[in-house]
Design a protein around this motif. Structure first.
Motif, PDB file in Angstrom:
ATOM      1  N   PHE A  37      86.540 -44.915  39.018  1.00  0.00           N
ATOM      2  CA  PHE A  37      85.260 -44.383  39.450  1.00  0.00           C
ATOM      3  C   PHE A  37      84.393 -45.466  40.086  1.00  0.00           C
ATOM      4  O   PHE A  37      83.574 -45.189  40.962  1.00  0.00           O
ATOM      5  N   VAL A  45      85.654 -46.727  30.532  1.00  0.00           N
ATOM      6  CA  VAL A  45      86.079 -45.835  29.454  1.00  0.00           C
ATOM      7  C   VAL A  45      87.037 -46.546  28.507  1.00  0.00           C
ATOM      8  O   VAL A  45      87.018 -46.302  27.297  1.00  0.00           O
ATOM      9  N   ALA A  82      84.095 -37.372  27.068  1.00  0.00           N
ATOM     10  CA  ALA A  82      83.847 -38.031  28.354  1.00  0.00           C
ATOM     11  C   ALA A  82      84.252 -37.121  29.513  1.00  0.00           C
ATOM     12  O   ALA A  82      83.556 -37.059  30.534  1.00  0.00           O
ATOM     13  N   GLY A  83      85.373 -36.402  29.365  1.00  0.00           N
ATOM     14  CA  GLY A  83      85.816 -35.507  30.421  1.00  0.00           C
ATOM     15  C   GLY A  83      84.854 -34.355  30.640  1.00  0.00           C
ATOM     16  O   GLY A  83      84.524 -34.006  31.777  1.00  0.00           O
ATOM     17  N   CYS A  86      81.527 -35.679  32.219  1.00  0.00           N
ATOM     18  CA  CYS A  86      81.737 -36.041  33.622  1.00  0.00           C
ATOM     19  C   CYS A  86      81.830 -34.787  34.495  1.00  0.00           C
ATOM     20  O   CYS A  86      81.253 -34.721  35.585  1.00  0.00           O
ATOM     21  N   GLU A  87      82.551 -33.782  34.004  1.00  0.00           N
ATOM     22  CA  GLU A  87      82.691 -32.555  34.798  1.00  0.00           C
ATOM     23  C   GLU A  87      81.357 -31.834  34.929  1.00  0.00           C
ATOM     24  O   GLU A  87      81.030 -31.282  35.987  1.00  0.00           O
ATOM     25  N   LEU A  90      79.135 -34.214  37.390  1.00  0.00           N
ATOM     26  CA  LEU A  90      79.627 -34.426  38.744  1.00  0.00           C
ATOM     27  C   LEU A  90      80.310 -33.203  39.350  1.00  0.00           C
ATOM     28  O   LEU A  90      80.530 -33.150  40.555  1.00  0.00           O
ATOM     29  N   LYS A  93      86.680 -32.967  37.571  1.00  0.00           N
ATOM     30  CA  LYS A  93      87.384 -33.388  36.372  1.00  0.00           C
ATOM     31  C   LYS A  93      87.935 -34.799  36.570  1.00  0.00           C
ATOM     32  O   LYS A  93      88.680 -35.044  37.516  1.00  0.00           O
ATOM     33  N   PRO A  94      87.579 -35.738  35.690  1.00  0.00           N
ATOM     34  CA  PRO A  94      88.118 -37.094  35.832  1.00  0.00           C
ATOM     35  C   PRO A  94      89.605 -37.150  35.533  1.00  0.00           C
ATOM     36  O   PRO A  94      90.315 -38.006  36.043  1.00  0.00           O
ATOM     37  N   TYR A 107      91.685 -31.890  28.725  1.00  0.00           N
ATOM     38  CA  TYR A 107      91.423 -33.322  28.736  1.00  0.00           C
ATOM     39  C   TYR A 107      92.286 -34.151  27.795  1.00  0.00           C
ATOM     40  O   TYR A 107      92.098 -35.355  27.707  1.00  0.00           O
ATOM     41  N   TYR A 158      77.781 -48.289  38.876  1.00  0.00           N
ATOM     42  CA  TYR A 158      77.741 -46.924  38.347  1.00  0.00           C
ATOM     43  C   TYR A 158      76.713 -46.076  39.105  1.00  0.00           C
ATOM     44  O   TYR A 158      76.978 -44.931  39.486  1.00  0.00           O
ATOM     45  N   PHE A 162      77.620 -42.763  41.333  1.00  0.00           N
ATOM     46  CA  PHE A 162      77.068 -41.434  41.040  1.00  0.00           C
ATOM     47  C   PHE A 162      76.377 -40.852  42.277  1.00  0.00           C
ATOM     48  O   PHE A 162      76.565 -39.679  42.622  1.00  0.00           O
TER      49      PHE A 162
END
Length: 486
Positions: A37, A45, A82-83, A86-87, A90, A93-94, A107, A158, A162
């Motif tokens: 990222f 992470v 975290a997944g 993030c979803e 943003l 899906k990471p 995840y 970061y 973003f």
């Protein structure tokens, strides 16, 4: 300062996590690029996960099993959290494991959860103590300045990342709404739309990297096209190793890459390892010596596990050059050898090999020379042994093969349990503990000291190893026997 040490753990492990991801992507997709990222070479992470495990489980030094279970559960929860976050933020899906076997939601998968537990335990027990020793060489003021500066740069990265992905999502959404597809659209118009769409994704380095980190930005059609192309390439590459069958009923026993074949490879690799060690002992030491890893049968599981690991990683990459195969095998073999040695000492309190007196060793558990040995083994295995062995396994009739597999699996499971119990009881006898029940008396009768020394002539308890290393003595078989008797 304690919080500065934690910050260093976060930074360094974030870098190693990024490096691990890049290496994995290189072997998986055959090209090197930053899929993280951030623009910087950090995957926070990983660093955050390691620090979290350290804060929670640092005091469980003597409870390794509880630590492993705890880190598995904690990191699985952290991965899912975290997944989801993030979803939600943003809209991407990471990571997504919903299409994989044993998936638990989107995840996490069960095998990956076990791997997370191993990584968390490794970080708390080995990686973080090593980092702690290294950073304490820095003066306090320098440690504070450098760590805070790196942390500030990561934070700025970061923020920019973003902003980039949020603006990119809006731009793509507007493009799709302005250029809706319809039945009468021509091939030329489709090509032009695809060209303009990809231009939005790649017109600067930040957007290009975001597209790598979140492939779904390209759209499901593009992902499907890429997946089909990769599957086609892999299927074409594997024709030299595995025959292609239209129907499942036409497939032979242990066809392709499956558990049945891996287990058979484990047995064969374990047997080959015994042969190698026996010949090596006869040539180098000039006498026959029993070198096995279990109490029943000519098997050394370290070699079998190494064969499975090398096969899993390399069997689809056999078109790589011999040099790359050698390097990958050397690194994987050395890492696996280190983990096996650490696991044996941690769980059984014994050590079967020690390279402390050899140059370029890592904790006495592995060294450059045996890393090269693993490299040659991996090259020979991938180029010659695996294709031949795989075809021979597939010649076994299905029904008989299934029966043989079940019998051998039960036997090796029983063999492993008996080996562990015999070693535990052997250590107890060395410590002067009398047999307290019928099971211990059974092992005293059938696996006495003489038999155990014959089966494992180079095995010794970790305390005896420390005494031998402190006296700078070479751990030959006579010295090992004497250390165990003491």
């Amino acid at each position: 300062m304690y919080w500065i040490e934690l910050l260093w753990y976060f930074i360094i492990i974030s870098f190693f996590g990024w490096l691990f991801s890049c290496i994995y992507n290189f072997f998986n997709e055959k090209k090197f690029y930053n899929k993280g990222f951030l623009t910087l070479p950090f995957s926070p992470v990983y660093g955050a996960s390691a620090v979290l495990c350290y804060l929670v489980f640092n005091q469980l030094d003597e409870h390794i099993v509880i630590m492993y279970i705890g880190t598995t559960l904690l990191l699985s929860f952290f991965s899912v959290l975290a997944g989801v976050v993030c979803e939600k933020i943003l809209g991407c899906k990471p990571w997504d494991y919903s299409h994989m076997k044993f998936a638990i939601g989107n995840y996490i998968t069960f095998p990956f959860a076990l791997l997370l537990g191993l990584g968390g335990t490794f970080s708390v027990k080995i990686l973080i103590p090593v980092i702690r020793l290294q950073i304490r060489y820095l003066p306090d003021y320098m440690s504070i300045i450098i760590s805070l500066a790196i942390a500030a740069v990561i934070l700025i990265d970061y923020v920019f990342s973003f902003i980039t992905i949020i603006r990119l999502k809006k731009r793509l959404s507007k493009f799709r709404s302005d250029n809706k597809l319809h039945d009468e659209i021509s091939e030329e118009e489709l090509s032009e739309l695809e060209k303009n769409y990809n231009k939005i994704l790649t017109n600067n380095i930040l957007r290009k990297r975001m597209t790598s980190a979140f492939p779904e930005l390209r759209g499901s059609a593009y992902i499907k096209q890429v997946t089909e192309k990769l599957d086609e390439i892999k299927e074409d590459n594997m024709k030299q190793y595995t025959a292609v069958y239209e129907k499942d009923e036409d497939k032979p026993f242990a066809s392709g890459f499956c558990f049945e074949k891996l287990f058979m490879l484990f047995l064969i690799g374990s047997f080959i390892g015994t042969c190698i060690e026996t010949v090596y002992a006869f040539i180098v030491e000039g006498h026959f010596e029993c070198r096995v890893g279990v109490v029943y049968g000519p098997f050394i599981p370290v070699y079998g596990g190494g064969a499975c690991l090398l096969t899993t990683v390399l069997y689809k990459l056999f078109k790589l050059s011999d040099t790359l195969v050698f390097i990958i095998s050397a690194v994987l073999g050395s890492f696996f050898e280190y983990i096996c040695s650490w696991g044996q000492e941690t769980f059984l309190g014994t050590v079967s090999w020690d390279y402390s007196d050899m140059p370029l060793n890592i904790g006495g558990r592995t060294c450059l020379l045996y890393g090269c040995f693993w490299g040659f083994l991996g090259l020979i295995w991938l180029r010659y042994l695996y294709p031949f062995v795989s075809k021979q396994i597939e010649k076994i009739p299905k029904k008989q093969g299934s029966i043989i597999l079940v019998v051998l699996f039960i036997f090796m499971l029983f063999n492993g349990i008996m080996t562990v119990m015999a070693i535990y009881r052997w250590n107890g006898r060395i410590d002067g503990e009398p047999a307290s029940n019928a099971v211990e008396r059974y092992f005293d009768r059938h696996f006495d000291d003489e038999r155990m020394k014959f089966l494992f002539p180079h095995m010794r308890d970790s305390e005896s190893l420390e005494e031998l290393q402190s006296d700078s003595a070479t751990p030959d078989s006579a010295t090992v026997d004497s250390a165990q008797q003491n």
